[in-house]
Design a protein around this motif. Structure first.
Motif, PDB file in Angstrom:
ATOM      1  N   LEU A  11       1.575  14.326   5.506  1.00  0.00           N
ATOM      2  CA  LEU A  11       0.342  14.036   4.775  1.00  0.00           C
ATOM      3  C   LEU A  11       0.428  12.682   4.093  1.00  0.00           C
ATOM      4  O   LEU A  11      -0.524  11.887   4.110  1.00  0.00           O
ATOM      5  CB  LEU A  11       0.078  15.131   3.731  1.00  0.00           C
ATOM      6  CG  LEU A  11      -1.194  14.955   2.886  1.00  0.00           C
ATOM      7  CD1 LEU A  11      -2.429  14.912   3.769  1.00  0.00           C
ATOM      8  CD2 LEU A  11      -1.312  16.082   1.854  1.00  0.00           C
ATOM      9  N   LYS A  12       1.598  12.385   3.536  1.00  0.00           N
ATOM     10  CA  LYS A  12       1.791  11.111   2.846  1.00  0.00           C
ATOM     11  C   LYS A  12       1.673   9.937   3.817  1.00  0.00           C
ATOM     12  O   LYS A  12       0.991   8.943   3.539  1.00  0.00           O
ATOM     13  CB  LYS A  12       3.168  11.098   2.178  1.00  0.00           C
ATOM     14  CG  LYS A  12       3.463   9.804   1.416  1.00  0.00           C
ATOM     15  CD  LYS A  12       4.857   9.852   0.784  1.00  0.00           C
ATOM     16  CE  LYS A  12       5.171   8.536   0.068  1.00  0.00           C
ATOM     17  NZ  LYS A  12       6.529   8.563  -0.534  1.00  0.00           N
ATOM     18  N   SER A  13       2.336  10.061   4.980  1.00  0.00           N
ATOM     19  CA  SER A  13       2.281   8.965   5.954  1.00  0.00           C
ATOM     20  C   SER A  13       0.880   8.811   6.528  1.00  0.00           C
ATOM     21  O   SER A  13       0.428   7.694   6.827  1.00  0.00           O
ATOM     22  CB  SER A  13       3.287   9.220   7.087  1.00  0.00           C
ATOM     23  OG  SER A  13       2.909  10.337   7.876  1.00  0.00           O
ATOM     24  N   ALA A  14       0.161   9.943   6.685  1.00  0.00           N
ATOM     25  CA  ALA A  14      -1.207   9.882   7.208  1.00  0.00           C
ATOM     26  C   ALA A  14      -2.121   9.132   6.240  1.00  0.00           C
ATOM     27  O   ALA A  14      -2.889   8.256   6.653  1.00  0.00           O
ATOM     28  CB  ALA A  14      -1.737  11.294   7.449  1.00  0.00           C
ATOM     29  N   LEU A  15      -2.044   9.475   4.968  1.00  0.00           N
ATOM     30  CA  LEU A  15      -2.867   8.788   3.971  1.00  0.00           C
ATOM     31  C   LEU A  15      -2.524   7.306   3.903  1.00  0.00           C
ATOM     32  O   LEU A  15      -3.404   6.448   3.754  1.00  0.00           O
ATOM     33  CB  LEU A  15      -2.680   9.446   2.601  1.00  0.00           C
ATOM     34  CG  LEU A  15      -3.216  10.878   2.466  1.00  0.00           C
ATOM     35  CD1 LEU A  15      -2.835  11.469   1.111  1.00  0.00           C
ATOM     36  CD2 LEU A  15      -4.731  10.899   2.634  1.00  0.00           C
ATOM     37  N   LYS A  16      -1.239   7.013   4.024  1.00  0.00           N
ATOM     38  CA  LYS A  16      -0.784   5.622   4.021  1.00  0.00           C
ATOM     39  C   LYS A  16      -1.368   4.873   5.221  1.00  0.00           C
ATOM     40  O   LYS A  16      -1.810   3.723   5.105  1.00  0.00           O
ATOM     41  CB  LYS A  16       0.744   5.589   4.054  1.00  0.00           C
ATOM     42  CG  LYS A  16       1.342   4.196   3.951  1.00  0.00           C
ATOM     43  CD  LYS A  16       2.858   4.276   3.947  1.00  0.00           C
ATOM     44  CE  LYS A  16       3.481   2.875   3.920  1.00  0.00           C
ATOM     45  NZ  LYS A  16       4.969   2.959   3.937  1.00  0.00           N
ATOM     46  N   ASP A  17      -1.390   5.537   6.379  1.00  0.00           N
ATOM     47  CA  ASP A  17      -1.951   4.929   7.584  1.00  0.00           C
ATOM     48  C   ASP A  17      -3.444   4.673   7.424  1.00  0.00           C
ATOM     49  O   ASP A  17      -3.956   3.630   7.839  1.00  0.00           O
ATOM     50  CB  ASP A  17      -1.716   5.832   8.793  1.00  0.00           C
ATOM     51  CG  ASP A  17      -0.304   5.705   9.345  1.00  0.00           C
ATOM     52  OD1 ASP A  17       0.364   4.711   9.011  1.00  0.00           O
ATOM     53  OD2 ASP A  17       0.114   6.589  10.098  1.00  0.00           O
ATOM     54  N   TYR A  18      -4.153   5.643   6.835  1.00  0.00           N
ATOM     55  CA  TYR A  18      -5.606   5.491   6.666  1.00  0.00           C
ATOM     56  C   TYR A  18      -5.924   4.278   5.791  1.00  0.00           C
ATOM     57  O   TYR A  18      -6.809   3.488   6.103  1.00  0.00           O
ATOM     58  CB  TYR A  18      -6.207   6.752   6.041  1.00  0.00           C
ATOM     59  CG  TYR A  18      -6.078   7.988   6.905  1.00  0.00           C
ATOM     60  CD1 TYR A  18      -6.004   7.887   8.298  1.00  0.00           C
ATOM     61  CD2 TYR A  18      -6.009   9.253   6.340  1.00  0.00           C
ATOM     62  CE1 TYR A  18      -5.868   9.018   9.084  1.00  0.00           C
ATOM     63  CE2 TYR A  18      -5.875  10.392   7.133  1.00  0.00           C
ATOM     64  CZ  TYR A  18      -5.811  10.267   8.507  1.00  0.00           C
ATOM     65  OH  TYR A  18      -5.676  11.385   9.282  1.00  0.00           O
ATOM     66  N   VAL A  19      -5.196   4.145   4.699  1.00  0.00           N
ATOM     67  CA  VAL A  19      -5.419   3.008   3.799  1.00  0.00           C
ATOM     68  C   VAL A  19      -5.052   1.696   4.487  1.00  0.00           C
ATOM     69  O   VAL A  19      -5.730   0.673   4.317  1.00  0.00           O
ATOM     70  CB  VAL A  19      -4.600   3.180   2.499  1.00  0.00           C
ATOM     71  CG1 VAL A  19      -4.696   1.929   1.632  1.00  0.00           C
ATOM     72  CG2 VAL A  19      -5.090   4.401   1.713  1.00  0.00           C
ATOM     73  N   SER A  20      -4.010   1.745   5.330  1.00  0.00           N
ATOM     74  CA  SER A  20      -3.537   0.519   5.981  1.00  0.00           C
ATOM     75  C   SER A  20      -4.546  -0.043   6.975  1.00  0.00           C
ATOM     76  O   SER A  20      -4.464  -1.219   7.336  1.00  0.00           O
ATOM     77  CB  SER A  20      -2.208   0.773   6.689  1.00  0.00           C
ATOM     78  OG  SER A  20      -2.381   1.577   7.849  1.00  0.00           O
TER      79      SER A  20
ATOM     80  N   ALA B 163     -10.139   6.042  14.459  1.00  0.00           N
ATOM     81  CA  ALA B 163     -11.201   6.996  14.781  1.00  0.00           C
ATOM     82  C   ALA B 163     -11.382   8.009  13.649  1.00  0.00           C
ATOM     83  O   ALA B 163     -12.502   8.395  13.319  1.00  0.00           O
ATOM     84  CB  ALA B 163     -10.878   7.714  16.092  1.00  0.00           C
ATOM     85  N   ALA B 164     -10.267   8.433  13.053  1.00  0.00           N
ATOM     86  CA  ALA B 164     -10.335   9.388  11.945  1.00  0.00           C
ATOM     87  C   ALA B 164     -11.063   8.793  10.740  1.00  0.00           C
ATOM     88  O   ALA B 164     -11.884   9.451  10.106  1.00  0.00           O
ATOM     89  CB  ALA B 164      -8.921   9.830  11.545  1.00  0.00           C
ATOM     90  N   VAL B 165     -10.756   7.538  10.436  1.00  0.00           N
ATOM     91  CA  VAL B 165     -11.416   6.878   9.303  1.00  0.00           C
ATOM     92  C   VAL B 165     -12.910   6.726   9.568  1.00  0.00           C
ATOM     93  O   VAL B 165     -13.743   6.977   8.696  1.00  0.00           O
ATOM     94  CB  VAL B 165     -10.770   5.501   9.029  1.00  0.00           C
ATOM     95  CG1 VAL B 165     -11.552   4.740   7.959  1.00  0.00           C
ATOM     96  CG2 VAL B 165      -9.324   5.676   8.585  1.00  0.00           C
ATOM     97  N   MET B 166     -13.270   6.317  10.785  1.00  0.00           N
ATOM     98  CA  MET B 166     -14.687   6.164  11.140  1.00  0.00           C
ATOM     99  C   MET B 166     -15.417   7.497  11.049  1.00  0.00           C
ATOM    100  O   MET B 166     -16.551   7.573  10.549  1.00  0.00           O
ATOM    101  CB  MET B 166     -14.806   5.596  12.551  1.00  0.00           C
ATOM    102  CG  MET B 166     -14.350   4.160  12.705  1.00  0.00           C
ATOM    103  SD  MET B 166     -15.598   2.979  12.162  1.00  0.00           S
ATOM    104  CE  MET B 166     -16.720   3.005  13.554  1.00  0.00           C
ATOM    105  N   THR B 167     -14.787   8.565  11.534  1.00  0.00           N
ATOM    106  CA  THR B 167     -15.407   9.889  11.486  1.00  0.00           C
ATOM    107  C   THR B 167     -15.593  10.350  10.047  1.00  0.00           C
ATOM    108  O   THR B 167     -16.637  10.908   9.685  1.00  0.00           O
ATOM    109  CB  THR B 167     -14.543  10.907  12.256  1.00  0.00           C
ATOM    110  OG1 THR B 167     -14.402  10.460  13.607  1.00  0.00           O
ATOM    111  CG2 THR B 167     -15.185  12.285  12.248  1.00  0.00           C
ATOM    112  N   PHE B 168     -14.589  10.104   9.217  1.00  0.00           N
ATOM    113  CA  PHE B 168     -14.685  10.475   7.806  1.00  0.00           C
ATOM    114  C   PHE B 168     -15.838   9.736   7.122  1.00  0.00           C
ATOM    115  O   PHE B 168     -16.614  10.330   6.375  1.00  0.00           O
ATOM    116  CB  PHE B 168     -13.375  10.152   7.097  1.00  0.00           C
ATOM    117  CG  PHE B 168     -13.437  10.331   5.606  1.00  0.00           C
ATOM    118  CD1 PHE B 168     -13.379  11.592   5.036  1.00  0.00           C
ATOM    119  CD2 PHE B 168     -13.575   9.233   4.761  1.00  0.00           C
ATOM    120  CE1 PHE B 168     -13.446  11.762   3.659  1.00  0.00           C
ATOM    121  CE2 PHE B 168     -13.644   9.387   3.385  1.00  0.00           C
ATOM    122  CZ  PHE B 168     -13.583  10.654   2.832  1.00  0.00           C
TER     123      PHE B 168
END
Length: 436
Positions: free
Chosen positions: A157-166, A310-315
């Motif tokens: 979860l931590k790495s995923a959130l980090k990726d989204y922000v990046s 794609a996840a960020v765009m969908t969100f």
């Protein structure tokens, strides 16, 4: 998860993206059981959340496929255009089929909802199966996997959130993010208030609003034209055309409310046509430019992270709908709007007009201003792709041309000389050369 599924036997066997499409085929039938009558609150909450999870599970990997299937600008544009044409046809079916079922099975029964649920769940499953069977993706081999794993955190979860922000580190994506957020919020704002405008401001029946809204079928043909146009002009130019048309329609809604012409319905249709030409244009561009953004990111990071983008765009897309609806509701309440009442106070009418014309126009202008600075084009994208291919082959970053360095900085916002993601490829190429 889709980006990193290559690390598992499942991903190596079925593919990072196609595995989720495969399990989505039966899972999508959760949409049908959502419409069973007489169940508890917790049943509906659970089935709805399950449906949202399944949709995301299918949608996010599916959105990465143009990026996976080809690096060619024109081919990706054709794929994305075909996708949006199908989306337009699906929108038509989603309004046409339920109407026929209500006439056949009655409007005061739960049966047409359940039948509709099974019909569309079946359509969904067939379409996902076709997508799974007729598309392909890039399979990560053992050598590439070893290089990708270096310096990359395992999924959490931590790495995923980090990726989204990046993702916001990439300049082109930041710009696309702003354009997408404000333009789609303007569309949702328009949809949330248009019926109120027709009924409470212009004094026309809600069926008139429905007829004007049904002009959205024009989007199918506009999308087809945009697919051709996108291969001839830049995203910035197409956005400019679209936003100019929508701004003209915003002026039209305001003038219509102040002049009150005798042929009101005719003018509603004319302005509606203008809006329904501009809207699908700006809807078209973000999802057609999207497959090229992960390539810019790969140039900087050395990783294929189309799933994260794609996840960020969908969100963002899901958030704009909720945000627009909430803001419109708050503004209408503040103006004294009374739900369910046709006749509204002058302050409520003024607020409705302001939201539909000024509100939409302001959101579009923000997106328009950002679009004018968008630099990703067919030519600049090809420079990025060529440089990635050169570096993957073991080319040295020291040999990059001045033009390549300029384009990388312009599109990513990162100085070329500060990029270290390709050092492993260069080191391996040197090791292979020494072994020979």
């Amino acid at each position: 998860m889709t980006d990193q599924l290559y690390r598992t036997r499942i991903g190596q066997r079925f593919g990072r993206r196609h595995f989720f499409l495969l399990i989505g085929i039966p899972a999508i039938f959760v949409f049908a059981i959502l419409w069973v009558d007489g169940m508890s609150y917790w049943y509906y909450l659970t089935t709805y959340l399950l449906f949202e999870i399944v949709v995301a599970m299918v949608l996010i990997p599916w959105e990465t496929l143009p990026n996976e299937m080809t690096t060619d600008y024109v081919e990706r544009t054709k794929m994305s255009s075909a996708r949006l044409v199908m989306s337009g046809l699906a929108t038509f079916l989603a309004t046409f089929v339920p109407g026929r079922l209500f006439k056949l099975l009655g409007e005061n029964s739960a049966t047409p909802y359940l039948v509709n649920g099974f019909i569309f769940a079946t359509i969904f499953a067939i379409c996902i199966a076709i997508s799974w069977g007729t598309t392909w993706e890039h399979f990560v081999d053992a050598r590439e996997a070893a290089l990708l794993d270096q310096g990359q955190e395992k999924f959490s979860l931590k790495s995923a959130l980090k990726d989204y922000v990046s993702t916001l580190r990439i300049k082109s994506f930041r710009k696309q993010f702003v354009i997408y957020l404000f333009s789609f919020t303007s569309m949702d704002t328009w949809s949330a208030v248009f019926v109120y405008y027709v009924v409470s401001v212009l004094g026309r029946d809600s069926s008139v609003a429905a007829n004007v809204s049904s002009l959205s079928f024009l989007g199918i043909f506009v999308t087809m034209f945009c697919g051709y146009l996108f291969t001839k002009i830049t995203a910035r130019q197409l956005w400019s055309i679209a936003f100019t048309i929508v701004l003209a329609s915003s002026a039209g809604w305001w003038l219509l409310s102040t002049t009150n012409p005798s042929n009101m319905t005719t003018w509603l249709i004319v302005i509606g046509v203008i809006y329904q030409i501009g809207r699908p244009m700006y809807v078209f561009v973000p999802w057609n430019i999207f497959p090229f953004i992960p390539d810019v990111d790969e140039m900087v990071t050395g990783h294929k992270r189309a799933g994260v983008f794609a996840a960020v765009m969908t969100f963002v897309r899901k958030s704009t709908v909720a945000l627009a609806t909430m803001i419109v509701g708050v503004l209408l309440d503040a103006s004294g709007y009374i739900e369910g009442q046709t006749e509204q106070t002058a302050s409520a009418q003024h607020m409705i007009v302001a939201i539909l014309s000024i509100g939409v126009a302001v959101l579009i202008l923000i997106a328009f201003g950002t679009a004018l600075t968008f630099k990703l084009t067919r030519e600049t994208h090809q420079i990025i792709v060529d440089e990635i291919d050169r570096l993957k082959a073991g080319g040295s970053t020291a040999d990059a041309t001045a033009e390549t360095k300029r384009v990388v900085k312009e599109l990513s916002g990162v100085e070329y000389d500060s990029i270290r993601a390709w050092d492993n490829y260069v080191a391996e190429a040197h090791a292979d050369h020494a072994a020979e």
